[in-house]
Design an enzyme around this catalytic site. Structure first.
Site, PDB file in Angstrom:
ATOM      1  N   GLY A  46      13.010  -0.093  -5.617  1.00  0.00           N
ATOM      2  CA  GLY A  46      11.887   0.233  -4.468  1.00  0.00           C
ATOM      3  C   GLY A  46      11.905  -0.588  -3.093  1.00  0.00           C
ATOM      4  CD  GLN A  51       8.603  -4.568  -0.110  1.00  0.00           C
ATOM      5  OE1 GLN A  51       9.094  -3.581  -0.421  1.00  0.00           O
ATOM      6  NE2 GLN A  51       9.123  -5.687  -0.973  1.00  0.00           N
ATOM      7  CB  CYS A  99       7.214  -8.592  -4.829  1.00  0.00           C
ATOM      8  SG  CYS A  99       7.765  -8.054  -3.120  1.00  0.00           S
ATOM      9  CG  LEU A 100      13.839  -6.556  -3.345  1.00  0.00           C
ATOM     10  CD1 LEU A 100      14.278  -5.543  -2.193  1.00  0.00           C
ATOM     11  CD2 LEU A 100      14.611  -7.307  -3.800  1.00  0.00           C
ATOM     12  CG  HIS A 141       5.133  -3.027  -7.020  1.00  0.00           C
ATOM     13  ND1 HIS A 141       5.812  -4.270  -7.458  1.00  0.00           N
ATOM     14  CD2 HIS A 141       6.326  -3.516  -5.809  1.00  0.00           C
ATOM     15  CE1 HIS A 141       6.031  -5.638  -6.883  1.00  0.00           C
ATOM     16  NE2 HIS A 141       6.413  -4.771  -5.980  1.00  0.00           N
ATOM     17  CD  GLU A 142       8.204  -0.413  -3.486  1.00  0.00           C
ATOM     18  OE1 GLU A 142       7.417  -0.769  -2.338  1.00  0.00           O
ATOM     19  OE2 GLU A 142       8.668  -0.806  -4.698  1.00  0.00           O
ATOM     20  CG  HIS A 145       4.513  -3.548  -1.094  1.00  0.00           C
ATOM     21  ND1 HIS A 145       4.679  -4.919  -0.570  1.00  0.00           N
ATOM     22  CD2 HIS A 145       5.219  -3.200  -2.262  1.00  0.00           C
ATOM     23  CE1 HIS A 145       5.197  -5.452  -1.650  1.00  0.00           C
ATOM     24  NE2 HIS A 145       5.888  -4.766  -2.021  1.00  0.00           N
TER      25      HIS A 145
END
Ligand code: GNR
Ligand code: NI
Length: 174
Positions: A46, A51, A99-100, A141-142, A145
């Site tokens: 995702g 990000q 997480c990226l 999670h997204e 963000h």
């Protein structure tokens, strides 16, 4: 299409509350295309627009759970524009999240096991669905963000500080 650089902690942009998309247009679709390419390049499941430095309420998800006859993951990317959580289950479920934007760090996070979510697709069409499993976790999670929240914010201060310290160490050797 383009692979965009991923914003990492402690970049303050990760703490911004992203703005709703007013009109789903070609600019939105270009952002979605670049985000999908970036997500695959980084081997993520995702990605939220912030990000890649864009404070718009746009996210992409592809769990890549299915494989073809050769065992290659089947790509099925989906875009979610202005996603909203309508309701959540009382039942929680725990995943080892990564997480990226917090590279190579993982921790168990408990979240509602299921959630009902409303969003717009790339053509501006409205959808509402009940999600569960990894998709429910990833979606939450997204959406976090989009609100400037990271998975480490769901941990105890001790665990959060451990993750951030490990990341600092990792960057020193890299
Ligand atoms: O690639 C990712 N894996 C993942 C694993 C468990 C829970 C959430 C995620 S999302 C993450 C990509 C990312 O940082 N998205 O914002
Ligand atoms: Ni993330």
């Amino acid at each position: 299409m383009a692979v965009l650089p991923i914003v990492e902690v402690p970049d303050p942009r990760l703490r911004l509350v992203s703005k709703p998309v007013e009109q789903v247009d070609d600019t939105t679709r270009q952002l979605v295309a670049d985000m999908i390419e970036t997500m695959y390049a980084a081997s993520g499941i995702g990605l939220a627009a912030i990000q890649v430095g864009v404070a718009s309420r746009v996210l992409v998800i592809d769990l890549q759970a299915e494989e073809d006859a050769d065992g290659k993951p089947v790509r099925d990317p989906k875009a979610y524009i202005n996603p909203e959580v309508v309701s959540v289950s009382d039942e929680l479920s725990t995943y080892n999240e990564g997480c990226l934007s917090i590279p190579e760090q993982y921790a168990e996070v408990a979240r509602p096991a299921a959630c009902r979510v409303r969003w717009l697709d790339e053509q501006g069409g409205a959808h509402e669905e009940e999600l569960d499993g990894l998709l429910a976790t990833c979606m939450q999670h997204e959406i976090d963000h989009l609100n400037g929240v990271l998975f480490i914010d769901h941990l105890s201060r001790l665990k959060r500080d451990m993750v951030l310290k490990k990341l600092t160490k990792l960057r020193k050797v890299a």
